[in-house]
Scaffold this motif. Sequence first.
Motif, PDB file in Angstrom:
ATOM      1  N   PRO A 105     -73.571 -38.062 -19.399  1.00  0.00           N
ATOM      2  CA  PRO A 105     -74.019 -39.306 -19.634  1.00  0.00           C
ATOM      3  C   PRO A 105     -75.201 -39.544 -18.648  1.00  0.00           C
ATOM      4  CG  PRO A 105     -72.110 -40.092 -18.484  1.00  0.00           C
ATOM      5  CD  PRO A 105     -71.947 -38.553 -18.778  1.00  0.00           C
ATOM      6  N   LEU A 106     -76.288 -40.223 -19.225  1.00  0.00           N
ATOM      7  CA  LEU A 106     -77.558 -40.521 -18.455  1.00  0.00           C
ATOM      8  C   LEU A 106     -77.513 -41.925 -17.936  1.00  0.00           C
ATOM      9  CD1 LEU A 106     -80.200 -39.196 -17.576  1.00  0.00           C
ATOM     10  CD2 LEU A 106     -81.309 -39.809 -19.323  1.00  0.00           C
ATOM     11  N   ILE A 107     -77.537 -42.078 -16.581  1.00  0.00           N
ATOM     12  CA  ILE A 107     -77.309 -43.572 -16.460  1.00  0.00           C
ATOM     13  C   ILE A 107     -78.461 -43.985 -15.501  1.00  0.00           C
ATOM     14  CG2 ILE A 107     -75.820 -45.113 -14.956  1.00  0.00           C
ATOM     15  CD1 ILE A 107     -73.421 -43.345 -15.508  1.00  0.00           C
ATOM     16  N   PHE A 108     -79.312 -44.966 -15.789  1.00  0.00           N
ATOM     17  CA  PHE A 108     -80.308 -45.416 -15.077  1.00  0.00           C
ATOM     18  C   PHE A 108     -79.990 -46.625 -14.325  1.00  0.00           C
ATOM     19  CE2 PHE A 108     -82.208 -43.517 -18.962  1.00  0.00           C
ATOM     20  CZ  PHE A 108     -83.207 -42.857 -18.405  1.00  0.00           C
ATOM     21  N   VAL A 109     -80.239 -46.575 -13.180  1.00  0.00           N
ATOM     22  CA  VAL A 109     -79.904 -47.814 -11.967  1.00  0.00           C
ATOM     23  C   VAL A 109     -81.260 -47.960 -11.192  1.00  0.00           C
ATOM     24  CG1 VAL A 109     -77.483 -47.153 -12.020  1.00  0.00           C
ATOM     25  CG2 VAL A 109     -79.185 -45.997 -10.402  1.00  0.00           C
ATOM     26  N   GLY A 110     -81.205 -49.320 -10.669  1.00  0.00           N
ATOM     27  CA  GLY A 110     -81.992 -49.545  -9.632  1.00  0.00           C
ATOM     28  C   GLY A 110     -82.287 -50.917  -9.475  1.00  0.00           C
ATOM     29  N   PRO A 111     -83.069 -51.516  -8.818  1.00  0.00           N
ATOM     30  CA  PRO A 111     -83.199 -53.089  -8.605  1.00  0.00           C
ATOM     31  C   PRO A 111     -83.724 -53.753  -9.764  1.00  0.00           C
ATOM     32  CG  PRO A 111     -83.797 -51.903  -6.449  1.00  0.00           C
ATOM     33  CD  PRO A 111     -83.818 -50.847  -7.657  1.00  0.00           C
ATOM     34  N   ARG A 133     -77.584 -48.387 -18.649  1.00  0.00           N
ATOM     35  CA  ARG A 133     -78.785 -48.761 -17.732  1.00  0.00           C
ATOM     36  C   ARG A 133     -77.997 -49.913 -16.801  1.00  0.00           C
ATOM     37  NH1 ARG A 133     -82.676 -51.167 -21.069  1.00  0.00           N
ATOM     38  NH2 ARG A 133     -81.858 -53.220 -21.196  1.00  0.00           N
ATOM     39  N   PHE A 134     -78.279 -50.047 -15.735  1.00  0.00           N
ATOM     40  CA  PHE A 134     -77.810 -51.112 -14.776  1.00  0.00           C
ATOM     41  C   PHE A 134     -78.601 -51.531 -13.497  1.00  0.00           C
ATOM     42  CE2 PHE A 134     -74.017 -48.667 -16.160  1.00  0.00           C
ATOM     43  CZ  PHE A 134     -73.257 -49.689 -16.652  1.00  0.00           C
ATOM     44  N   THR A 135     -79.140 -52.798 -13.633  1.00  0.00           N
ATOM     45  CA  THR A 135     -79.919 -52.993 -12.693  1.00  0.00           C
ATOM     46  C   THR A 135     -79.219 -54.109 -11.642  1.00  0.00           C
ATOM     47  OG1 THR A 135     -80.484 -55.301 -14.085  1.00  0.00           O
ATOM     48  CG2 THR A 135     -81.921 -53.452 -14.418  1.00  0.00           C
ATOM     49  N   GLY A 136     -79.822 -54.175 -10.480  1.00  0.00           N
ATOM     50  CA  GLY A 136     -79.169 -54.943  -9.444  1.00  0.00           C
ATOM     51  C   GLY A 136     -78.096 -53.682  -8.685  1.00  0.00           C
ATOM     52  N   PRO A 137     -76.937 -54.077  -8.050  1.00  0.00           N
ATOM     53  CA  PRO A 137     -76.182 -52.983  -7.360  1.00  0.00           C
ATOM     54  C   PRO A 137     -75.962 -51.571  -8.474  1.00  0.00           C
ATOM     55  CG  PRO A 137     -75.354 -55.309  -7.049  1.00  0.00           C
ATOM     56  CD  PRO A 137     -76.295 -55.320  -8.243  1.00  0.00           C
ATOM     57  N   SER A 138     -76.138 -50.640  -7.882  1.00  0.00           N
ATOM     58  CA  SER A 138     -75.863 -49.403  -8.617  1.00  0.00           C
ATOM     59  C   SER A 138     -74.552 -49.053  -8.968  1.00  0.00           C
ATOM     60  CB  SER A 138     -76.440 -48.191  -8.052  1.00  0.00           C
ATOM     61  OG  SER A 138     -77.976 -48.526  -7.808  1.00  0.00           O
ATOM     62  N   ARG A 139     -73.439 -49.609  -8.184  1.00  0.00           N
ATOM     63  CA  ARG A 139     -72.095 -49.268  -8.539  1.00  0.00           C
ATOM     64  C   ARG A 139     -71.772 -47.936  -8.686  1.00  0.00           C
ATOM     65  NH1 ARG A 139     -74.470 -53.050 -11.486  1.00  0.00           N
ATOM     66  NH2 ARG A 139     -74.009 -55.216 -11.279  1.00  0.00           N
TER      67      ARG A 139
END
Length: 294
Positions: free
Chosen positions: A10-16, A136-142
């Motif tokens: 899976p492709l997971i985008f993370v960042g502030p 997609r997750f913004t904030g903590p990348s976990r």
Amino acid sequence: MNRASNLNQPLIFVGPPRSGVTLISDIVMHHDQICWLDESFEKHPKSDFQHRLFKRKCAFRNKALQNNSFLGSLAREFSPAPSEAMNFWDDYTREEIDFYRGFARGKHATPVEISSIREILSRRIELSSRSRLALRFTGPSRLCYLNSLFPDAKFVHISRDPASTVHSMISTEEWEYQGKNLLWWRGAYSLQELAQYDRLRGHAVAGTAFQLNKLIQTAKLEATELDLNMLSVNYEDFVATPERVIEKILDFAELPANETVNAALKQNEIRCSNKVLKMPATDVNTVYTWCPAT
């Protein structure tokens, strides 16, 4: 049959927040091989009807993208869009994970969480006739928790100049009630860092920069500890050469070039308002003191 086998890479985008994560991931998620989560999924994650409907909604979204008329613009405005689906993650993870405000530093998914979450997401992919999952997750990348769920995931970490990010964060109504005057994200601070923040509590710029730095440094630390397959993307580079950056992400994800992604890129106004120039010099220096540009 083990449907979870369709969750490979899976492709997971993370960042502030306010760093371009939403914009860049939305463009890539127009790819016709990618399955993503929307608000309907968040409300009904086990609904086979919603999963099948997702296929039609994607077709509608892509058709609207090609229509340059007023009706096409209106259709794009009301077409479904990718969501972080926080309610889903909060419902299917134990309380200590806290997808709303927690770093989940050093936390792993339990066997029950792995089984239930992967089963639901796999069903989503199967009934939507797509081949790859993107999140997609913004904030903590976990990253530790997500890596335990998806050991072969490909991560894309997106960041932006700290001063521009801080200026954008403190300008939003949400941040006024979240982290402008308190530590918004929890679970990764040492006692020394907590004491340090107490001295910054009354200074919105310094306090926000302090929290932004923790997001960035924790993501880097976890990526190194876990030896993750991660691509780092700078938002300013994306603004300068958007086509090149999107191509780089697709190559990293091992996805072919896609006409719908190109159309989405052309429809978006790619710009970078220089927030640094709008801040007093003392505030800029404060940001870089507490969140050095790296």
